[in-house]
Write an enzyme that holds these catalytic residues in place. Structure first.
Site, PDB file in Angstrom:
ATOM      1  N   ASN A  11      35.558  48.691  44.226  1.00  0.00           N
ATOM      2  CA  ASN A  11      34.592  47.817  44.890  1.00  0.00           C
ATOM      3  C   ASN A  11      35.369  46.691  45.565  1.00  0.00           C
ATOM      4  O   ASN A  11      35.859  45.787  44.888  1.00  0.00           O
ATOM      5  CB  ASN A  11      33.623  47.274  43.822  1.00  0.00           C
ATOM      6  CG  ASN A  11      32.698  46.189  44.359  1.00  0.00           C
ATOM      7  OD1 ASN A  11      32.606  45.981  45.560  1.00  0.00           O
ATOM      8  ND2 ASN A  11      32.006  45.506  43.452  1.00  0.00           N
ATOM      9  N   LYS A  13      34.255  44.410  47.438  1.00  0.00           N
ATOM     10  CA  LYS A  13      33.447  43.193  47.613  1.00  0.00           C
ATOM     11  C   LYS A  13      33.602  42.670  49.047  1.00  0.00           C
ATOM     12  O   LYS A  13      33.787  43.480  49.955  1.00  0.00           O
ATOM     13  CB  LYS A  13      33.829  42.142  46.562  1.00  0.00           C
ATOM     14  CG  LYS A  13      33.801  42.743  45.141  1.00  0.00           C
ATOM     15  CD  LYS A  13      33.914  41.729  44.056  1.00  0.00           C
ATOM     16  CE  LYS A  13      33.855  42.452  42.704  1.00  0.00           C
ATOM     17  NZ  LYS A  13      33.839  41.524  41.589  1.00  0.00           N
ATOM     18  N   HIS A  97      24.724  44.961  41.398  1.00  0.00           N
ATOM     19  CA  HIS A  97      25.944  44.312  40.918  1.00  0.00           C
ATOM     20  C   HIS A  97      25.589  42.897  40.458  1.00  0.00           C
ATOM     21  O   HIS A  97      24.721  42.238  41.047  1.00  0.00           O
ATOM     22  CB  HIS A  97      26.990  44.270  42.033  1.00  0.00           C
ATOM     23  CG  HIS A  97      28.331  43.818  41.540  1.00  0.00           C
ATOM     24  ND1 HIS A  97      28.617  42.489  41.329  1.00  0.00           N
ATOM     25  CD2 HIS A  97      29.435  44.505  41.178  1.00  0.00           C
ATOM     26  CE1 HIS A  97      29.858  42.388  40.860  1.00  0.00           C
ATOM     27  NE2 HIS A  97      30.376  43.600  40.761  1.00  0.00           N
ATOM     28  N   GLU A  99      26.946  40.160  40.882  1.00  0.00           N
ATOM     29  CA  GLU A  99      27.059  39.124  41.911  1.00  0.00           C
ATOM     30  C   GLU A  99      25.805  39.074  42.779  1.00  0.00           C
ATOM     31  O   GLU A  99      25.414  38.012  43.262  1.00  0.00           O
ATOM     32  CB  GLU A  99      28.333  39.352  42.744  1.00  0.00           C
ATOM     33  CG  GLU A  99      29.567  38.931  41.945  1.00  0.00           C
ATOM     34  CD  GLU A  99      30.827  39.703  42.261  1.00  0.00           C
ATOM     35  OE1 GLU A  99      30.906  40.360  43.304  1.00  0.00           O
ATOM     36  OE2 GLU A  99      31.756  39.650  41.431  1.00  0.00           O
ATOM     37  N   GLU A 167      29.042  46.575  33.258  1.00  0.00           N
ATOM     38  CA  GLU A 167      29.972  45.525  33.653  1.00  0.00           C
ATOM     39  C   GLU A 167      29.570  44.204  32.990  1.00  0.00           C
ATOM     40  O   GLU A 167      28.681  43.499  33.511  1.00  0.00           O
ATOM     41  CB  GLU A 167      29.949  45.330  35.169  1.00  0.00           C
ATOM     42  CG  GLU A 167      30.374  46.546  35.957  1.00  0.00           C
ATOM     43  CD  GLU A 167      30.903  46.154  37.327  1.00  0.00           C
ATOM     44  OE1 GLU A 167      32.057  46.481  37.599  1.00  0.00           O
ATOM     45  OE2 GLU A 167      30.190  45.505  38.092  1.00  0.00           O
ATOM     46  N   GLY A 173      36.370  39.841  37.098  1.00  0.00           N
ATOM     47  CA  GLY A 173      37.275  38.936  37.796  1.00  0.00           C
ATOM     48  C   GLY A 173      37.936  37.888  36.917  1.00  0.00           C
ATOM     49  O   GLY A 173      38.523  36.932  37.420  1.00  0.00           O
ATOM     50  N   SER A 213      37.511  43.672  35.108  1.00  0.00           N
ATOM     51  CA  SER A 213      38.948  43.480  34.850  1.00  0.00           C
ATOM     52  C   SER A 213      39.683  44.755  34.450  1.00  0.00           C
ATOM     53  O   SER A 213      40.578  44.716  33.618  1.00  0.00           O
ATOM     54  CB  SER A 213      39.158  42.380  33.803  1.00  0.00           C
ATOM     55  OG  SER A 213      38.707  41.137  34.310  1.00  0.00           O
TER      56      SER A 213
END
Ligand code: PGA
Length: 253
Positions: A11, A13, A97, A99, A167, A173, A213
């Protein structure tokens, strides 16, 4: 137990300009000898899909997108439909996701609509779920993930058109990852819940990816966890050398 073909999806992003396609071509070169029994996908920004498709001709690397609008077309300035993503070369769309859930306020109902849109366009929905750090500390991980699954997974989802990505938000991250036991618990729970939602037969075959991660250094141990059928990789998918190093864990499997 059914053998499930793993999927490793990168991904990107909101990273990547035309020059970044060089990384994709470098990955294509490294994968001239494919990783047996493994599907490999890169989800670049939508702006790069058409060029990426052209660059990846002759390779087994699949392309995915990172989000879509629930409708096929209409007066929705700036939005992109699943049909458009399919037309540009995507075979899958990441939906829900964290985010997008956090920064765009996406609800389970909207994620569900986006997953259905993805199916309508003939694509695979990669539906993301996962708890925040606070929720984990409060012991609510499975409750949160269960609610997200019930709200976000269409009831007619099938293993052939749906992938779940677990996730943990606090692992995205940050360089932090859950223990193997924690990943095992979450993935077993997800498969069990899916059994209730879409039926045992589909649930037994559906791919459940771990994301958050994932790096070359931990890919092997994460892959070894029961019910982990691949990885959704953010930061480490941007460089062909790192992404390929993760794929080596799958080659050794
Ligand atoms: P990360 O991101 O690998 O950079 O933690 C994963 C993701 O957000 O899908």
């Amino acid at each position: 137990m059914t053998t499930i073909r793993p999927l490793v999806a990168g991904n990107w992003k909101m990273h990547g300009l035309s020059v970044s396609l060089a990384e994709l071509l470098a990955l294509k070169d490294r994968l001239a000898a494919p990783v047996p029994g493994t599907d490999i996908m890169v989800c670049p920004p939508a702006t790069l899909l058409a060029q990426a498709r052209y660059g990846l001709r002759g390779s087994d690397i699949k392309l995915g997108a990172q989000d879509c609008h629930p409708l096929a077309e209409g007066a929705y300035t700036g939005d992109i439909s699943a049909e458009m993503l399919a037309d540009a070369g995507a075979s899958a769309v990441i939906v829900g996701h964290s985010e997008r859930r956090t920064l765009h306020g996406e609800t389970d109902a909207l994620v569900n609509a986006k997953a259905r849109a993805t199916h309508r366009a003939g694509l695979t929905a990669i539906i993301c779920v996962g708890e925040t750090e606070e929720e984990r500390r409060g012991g609510a991980t499975l409750e949160v993930v269960g609610n997200q699954l019930r709200g976000s997974v269409p009831e007619d989802a099938q293993a052939s058109n749906t992938v779940i990505a677990y996730e943990p938000v606090w692992a995205i991250g940050t360089g932090l990852t859950p223990t193997q036991d924690d990943v095992a618990e979450a993935h077993a729970f997800i498969r069990n819940e899916l059994g209730r939602l879409i039926g045992e037969a589909e649930a037994a075959r559906i791919r459940i990816l771990y994301g958050g991660s994932v790096k070359p250094a931990n890919a092997t141990e994460l892959l070894a966890v029961p019910h982990v059928n691949g990885a959704l990789v953010g930061g480490a998918s941007l460089k062909a050398s790192d992404f390929y190093a993760i794929l080596l864990a799958y080659r050794r499997r």
